[in-house]
Write a protein that holds these residues in place. Structure first.
Motif, PDB file in Angstrom:
ATOM      1  N   ILE A  74       0.816  -1.220   0.000  1.00  0.00           N
ATOM      2  CA  ILE A  74       0.000   0.000   0.000  1.00  0.00           C
ATOM      3  C   ILE A  74       0.847   1.267   0.000  1.00  0.00           C
ATOM      4  CG2 ILE A  74      -1.860  -1.189   1.219  1.00  0.00           C
ATOM      5  CD1 ILE A  74      -0.977   0.303   3.752  1.00  0.00           C
ATOM      6  N   LEU A  75       2.180   1.120  -0.009  1.00  0.00           N
ATOM      7  CA  LEU A  75       3.038   2.308   0.047  1.00  0.00           C
ATOM      8  C   LEU A  75       2.778   3.282  -1.097  1.00  0.00           C
ATOM      9  CD1 LEU A  75       5.299   3.720   1.566  1.00  0.00           C
ATOM     10  CD2 LEU A  75       6.954   2.437   0.184  1.00  0.00           C
ATOM     11  N   PRO A  76       2.597   2.836  -2.360  1.00  0.00           N
ATOM     12  CA  PRO A  76       2.313   3.814  -3.428  1.00  0.00           C
ATOM     13  C   PRO A  76       1.047   4.629  -3.163  1.00  0.00           C
ATOM     14  CG  PRO A  76       2.952   1.696  -4.361  1.00  0.00           C
ATOM     15  CD  PRO A  76       2.760   1.470  -2.903  1.00  0.00           C
ATOM     16  N   GLN A  77      -0.025   3.977  -2.701  1.00  0.00           N
ATOM     17  CA  GLN A  77      -1.259   4.711  -2.434  1.00  0.00           C
ATOM     18  C   GLN A  77      -1.082   5.716  -1.301  1.00  0.00           C
ATOM     19  OE1 GLN A  77      -0.872   1.353  -2.939  1.00  0.00           O
ATOM     20  NE2 GLN A  77      -2.883   0.368  -2.964  1.00  0.00           N
ATOM     21  N   VAL A  78      -0.369   5.310  -0.243  1.00  0.00           N
ATOM     22  CA  VAL A  78      -0.151   6.209   0.889  1.00  0.00           C
ATOM     23  C   VAL A  78       0.680   7.414   0.459  1.00  0.00           C
ATOM     24  CG1 VAL A  78       0.891   6.416   3.178  1.00  0.00           C
ATOM     25  CG2 VAL A  78      -0.387   4.351   2.579  1.00  0.00           C
ATOM     26  N   LEU A  79       1.698   7.181  -0.367  1.00  0.00           N
ATOM     27  CA  LEU A  79       2.527   8.286  -0.844  1.00  0.00           C
ATOM     28  C   LEU A  79       1.715   9.248  -1.716  1.00  0.00           C
ATOM     29  CD1 LEU A  79       5.913   6.507  -1.700  1.00  0.00           C
ATOM     30  CD2 LEU A  79       5.407   8.012   0.240  1.00  0.00           C
ATOM     31  N   VAL A  80       0.820   8.701  -2.524  1.00  0.00           N
ATOM     32  CA  VAL A  80      -0.026   9.569  -3.353  1.00  0.00           C
ATOM     33  C   VAL A  80      -0.881  10.470  -2.466  1.00  0.00           C
ATOM     34  CG1 VAL A  80      -2.005   9.573  -4.932  1.00  0.00           C
ATOM     35  CG2 VAL A  80      -0.053   8.086  -5.388  1.00  0.00           C
ATOM     36  N   ILE A  81      -1.474   9.888  -1.425  1.00  0.00           N
ATOM     37  CA  ILE A  81      -2.299  10.689  -0.502  1.00  0.00           C
ATOM     38  C   ILE A  81      -1.442  11.737   0.197  1.00  0.00           C
ATOM     39  CG2 ILE A  81      -3.752  10.606   1.556  1.00  0.00           C
ATOM     40  CD1 ILE A  81      -5.054   9.463  -0.950  1.00  0.00           C
ATOM     41  N   PHE A  82      -0.229  11.361   0.592  1.00  0.00           N
ATOM     42  CA  PHE A  82       0.666  12.303   1.273  1.00  0.00           C
ATOM     43  C   PHE A  82       1.009  13.478   0.357  1.00  0.00           C
ATOM     44  CE2 PHE A  82       4.715  14.002   2.652  1.00  0.00           C
ATOM     45  CZ  PHE A  82       4.605  14.027   4.041  1.00  0.00           C
ATOM     46  N   VAL A  83       1.398  13.182  -0.880  1.00  0.00           N
ATOM     47  CA  VAL A  83       1.758  14.240  -1.833  1.00  0.00           C
ATOM     48  C   VAL A  83       0.543  15.099  -2.176  1.00  0.00           C
ATOM     49  CG1 VAL A  83       2.579  14.685  -4.175  1.00  0.00           C
ATOM     50  CG2 VAL A  83       3.684  12.936  -2.784  1.00  0.00           C
ATOM     51  N   LEU A  84      -0.602  14.464  -2.374  1.00  0.00           N
ATOM     52  CA  LEU A  84      -1.825  15.221  -2.656  1.00  0.00           C
ATOM     53  C   LEU A  84      -2.151  16.166  -1.512  1.00  0.00           C
ATOM     54  CD1 LEU A  84      -4.425  15.759  -4.301  1.00  0.00           C
ATOM     55  CD2 LEU A  84      -5.457  13.820  -3.081  1.00  0.00           C
ATOM     56  N   SER A  85      -2.020  15.683  -0.291  1.00  0.00           N
ATOM     57  CA  SER A  85      -2.319  16.522   0.874  1.00  0.00           C
ATOM     58  C   SER A  85      -1.376  17.709   0.957  1.00  0.00           C
ATOM     59  CB  SER A  85      -2.213  15.682   2.155  1.00  0.00           C
ATOM     60  OG  SER A  85      -3.118  14.606   2.138  1.00  0.00           O
ATOM     61  N   ALA A  86      -0.085  17.438   0.706  1.00  0.00           N
ATOM     62  CA  ALA A  86       0.880  18.538   0.725  1.00  0.00           C
ATOM     63  C   ALA A  86       0.541  19.573  -0.346  1.00  0.00           C
ATOM     64  CB  ALA A  86       2.293  17.995   0.516  1.00  0.00           C
ATOM     65  N   GLY A  87       0.132  19.107  -1.525  1.00  0.00           N
ATOM     66  CA  GLY A  87      -0.245  20.024  -2.596  1.00  0.00           C
ATOM     67  C   GLY A  87      -1.473  20.848  -2.240  1.00  0.00           C
ATOM     68  N   VAL A  88      -2.436  20.223  -1.602  1.00  0.00           N
ATOM     69  CA  VAL A  88      -3.650  20.946  -1.207  1.00  0.00           C
ATOM     70  C   VAL A  88      -3.319  22.001  -0.158  1.00  0.00           C
ATOM     71  CG1 VAL A  88      -5.878  20.695  -0.048  1.00  0.00           C
ATOM     72  CG2 VAL A  88      -5.207  19.061  -1.806  1.00  0.00           C
ATOM     73  N   VAL A  89      -2.486  21.648   0.831  1.00  0.00           N
ATOM     74  CA  VAL A  89      -2.110  22.613   1.868  1.00  0.00           C
ATOM     75  C   VAL A  89      -1.359  23.799   1.256  1.00  0.00           C
ATOM     76  CG1 VAL A  89      -0.700  22.959   3.934  1.00  0.00           C
ATOM     77  CG2 VAL A  89      -2.073  20.892   3.697  1.00  0.00           C
ATOM     78  N   TRP A  90      -0.432  23.487   0.345  1.00  0.00           N
ATOM     79  CA  TRP A  90       0.323  24.571  -0.312  1.00  0.00           C
ATOM     80  C   TRP A  90      -0.608  25.479  -1.106  1.00  0.00           C
ATOM     81  CZ3 TRP A  90       0.801  25.557  -5.553  1.00  0.00           C
ATOM     82  CH2 TRP A  90       1.717  26.574  -5.900  1.00  0.00           C
ATOM     83  N   ALA A  91      -1.539  24.873  -1.837  1.00  0.00           N
ATOM     84  CA  ALA A  91      -2.465  25.664  -2.651  1.00  0.00           C
ATOM     85  C   ALA A  91      -3.385  26.511  -1.789  1.00  0.00           C
ATOM     86  CB  ALA A  91      -3.285  24.734  -3.553  1.00  0.00           C
ATOM     87  N   ARG A  92      -3.853  25.966  -0.676  1.00  0.00           N
ATOM     88  CA  ARG A  92      -4.733  26.735   0.214  1.00  0.00           C
ATOM     89  C   ARG A  92      -3.990  27.885   0.868  1.00  0.00           C
ATOM     90  NH1 ARG A  92      -9.695  27.207  -0.320  1.00  0.00           N
ATOM     91  NH2 ARG A  92      -9.869  27.760   1.890  1.00  0.00           N
ATOM     92  N   ALA A  93      -2.672  27.707   1.072  1.00  0.00           N
ATOM     93  CA  ALA A  93      -1.901  28.763   1.726  1.00  0.00           C
ATOM     94  C   ALA A  93      -1.496  29.862   0.761  1.00  0.00           C
ATOM     95  CB  ALA A  93      -0.653  28.157   2.370  1.00  0.00           C
ATOM     96  N   THR A  94      -1.233  29.504  -0.497  1.00  0.00           N
ATOM     97  CA  THR A  94      -0.719  30.487  -1.459  1.00  0.00           C
ATOM     98  C   THR A  94      -1.774  30.970  -2.456  1.00  0.00           C
ATOM     99  OG1 THR A  94       0.052  28.683  -2.897  1.00  0.00           O
ATOM    100  CG2 THR A  94       1.616  29.569  -1.276  1.00  0.00           C
ATOM    101  N   HIS A  95      -2.649  30.088  -2.851  1.00  0.00           N
ATOM    102  CA  HIS A  95      -3.692  30.448  -3.825  1.00  0.00           C
ATOM    103  C   HIS A  95      -5.019  29.840  -3.361  1.00  0.00           C
ATOM    104  CE1 HIS A  95       0.165  30.459  -6.019  1.00  0.00           C
ATOM    105  NE2 HIS A  95      -0.350  31.504  -6.685  1.00  0.00           N
ATOM    106  N   PRO A  96      -5.663  30.452  -2.381  1.00  0.00           N
ATOM    107  CA  PRO A  96      -6.877  29.857  -1.783  1.00  0.00           C
ATOM    108  C   PRO A  96      -7.982  29.569  -2.782  1.00  0.00           C
ATOM    109  CG  PRO A  96      -6.069  31.706  -0.489  1.00  0.00           C
ATOM    110  CD  PRO A  96      -5.297  31.719  -1.759  1.00  0.00           C
ATOM    111  N   GLY A  97      -8.024  30.302  -3.863  1.00  0.00           N
ATOM    112  CA  GLY A  97      -9.112  30.093  -4.820  1.00  0.00           C
ATOM    113  C   GLY A  97      -8.894  28.920  -5.756  1.00  0.00           C
ATOM    114  N   TRP A  98      -7.721  28.336  -5.724  1.00  0.00           N
ATOM    115  CA  TRP A  98      -7.431  27.240  -6.656  1.00  0.00           C
ATOM    116  C   TRP A  98      -8.134  25.930  -6.282  1.00  0.00           C
ATOM    117  CZ3 TRP A  98      -1.582  27.265  -8.378  1.00  0.00           C
ATOM    118  CH2 TRP A  98      -1.330  28.447  -9.086  1.00  0.00           C
ATOM    119  N   VAL A  99      -8.230  25.653  -5.025  1.00  0.00           N
ATOM    120  CA  VAL A  99      -8.803  24.375  -4.580  1.00  0.00           C
ATOM    121  C   VAL A  99      -9.927  24.649  -3.600  1.00  0.00           C
ATOM    122  CG1 VAL A  99      -6.700  23.046  -4.924  1.00  0.00           C
ATOM    123  CG2 VAL A  99      -7.074  24.179  -2.747  1.00  0.00           C
TER     124      VAL A  99
END
Length: 310
Positions: free
Chosen positions: A24-49
């Protein structure tokens, strides 16, 4: 099957062999990277996501946990029932080795009963190995052939259900013993009932192998688990901030891990690390029956290799 002493608390966190982490490591890593991307987008460009309220996720997570628990219980029941069936087969063939001691004598015209006993027990050895190949395609098909005569081997190769063919051969030997007067009606009934118990184990194992958990139920849980984990970062990015990837990764590890573990337990006769060691059990039956025949040059009992017993 994983066979090892329970590790200490510190080692428990670093053991990979036998766990489902690598699956399950690939799926967990995908969720981790997706979460990091969402946090970054909410912090820098709130309207994107988009962002959601996290409260519904808590309710959905509880419901999903309950459903995953039900499925895992059902899969574990299959695994445990299969283990009980093989345990029954093991003591049944041991019973056969003891019950056939009544044949360990010379007949009036030679050594018919003694030879028949040896033939019965060798067929029982072949049955165990043939059942492994029947339930686990790709197994060592040479093992059951070692115990068969040339005439039996031809029928064995042509049979569509080789374990059942071997039971019929054993039944034929018993019928010949009864017809020759070497066993009484009561002795024949006892031995025939033992073959019936072996046949019941064969049918039970076939039922488990050929009747998986309903596909629609499994599909629903797969989809819900993945959808939940992919949406989770959007509900907690504004609350947990950079802690979101770690929390959602842990949640994904739990849900994906339970899902993957259920898949492994659903197939108790497979070749994954958590499958039953049916090959080792068949080898154990062979050793027990060879000892019952008086053989002394016996191999050692199966031992795990790298903490794995197959």
């Amino acid at each position: 099957m994983i066979v090892r002493d329970r590790p200490g608390l510190l080692r428990l966190f670093f053991i990979l062999r036998g766990s489902i982490v690598l699956r399950i490591l690939p799926q967990v890593l995908v969720i981790f990277v997706l979460s990091a991307g969402v946090v970054w987008a909410r912090a820098t460009h709130p309207g994107w996501v988009p962002a959601f309220n996290g409260a519904p996720f808590a309710l959905l997570g509880i419901a999903l946990s309950v459903f995953l628990g039900f499925r895992n219980n059902a899969c574990y029941d299959r695994w445990w029932e299969a283990r009980k069936d093989w345990g029954q087969l093991l003591y049944t063939v041991r019973d056969l080795g003891r019950q056939t001691l009544v044949l360990d004598r010379e007949g009036q015209g030679g050594k018919e009963p003694k030879a028949a006993r040896r033939q019965l027990l060798r067929l029982a050895m072949a049955f165990g190995h043939a059942l492994v190949c029947h339930l686990r395609p790709g197994g060592d098909a040479t093992k059951p052939r070692r115990f068969l005569s040339a005439g039996q081997l031809a029928g064995f190769e042509a049979s569509r259900n080789r374990p059942d063919f071997l039971l019929r051969q054993m039944g034929q030997v018993l019928a010949e013993l009864l017809a020759g007067g070497y066993v009484s009606d009561i002795q024949y009934t006892v031995l025939e009932s033992t073959l019936g118990r072996m046949s019941a184990v064969l049918a039970a194992c076939e039922r488990i192998r050929n009747t998986p958990v309903p596909f629609g139920y499994t599909l629903l849980l797969h989809r819900t688990a993945y959808l939940f984990c992919f949406l989770l970062p959007f509900g907690f990015a504004d609350v947990l901030h950079w802690g979101t990837p770690f929390i959602t990764g842990l949640v994904a590890y739990t849900f994906f891990g339970l899902d993957a573990l259920g898949d492994e337990l659903e197939e108790p006769f497979g070749t994954r690390l958590n499958a039953l060691p049916i090959e080792a059990l068949a080898d154990t039956m062979e050793i027990n029956l060879r000892e019952a025949l008086g053989e002394t040059d016996l191999p050692s009992l199966p031992q795990p290799k790298g903490h794995v017993l197959m």
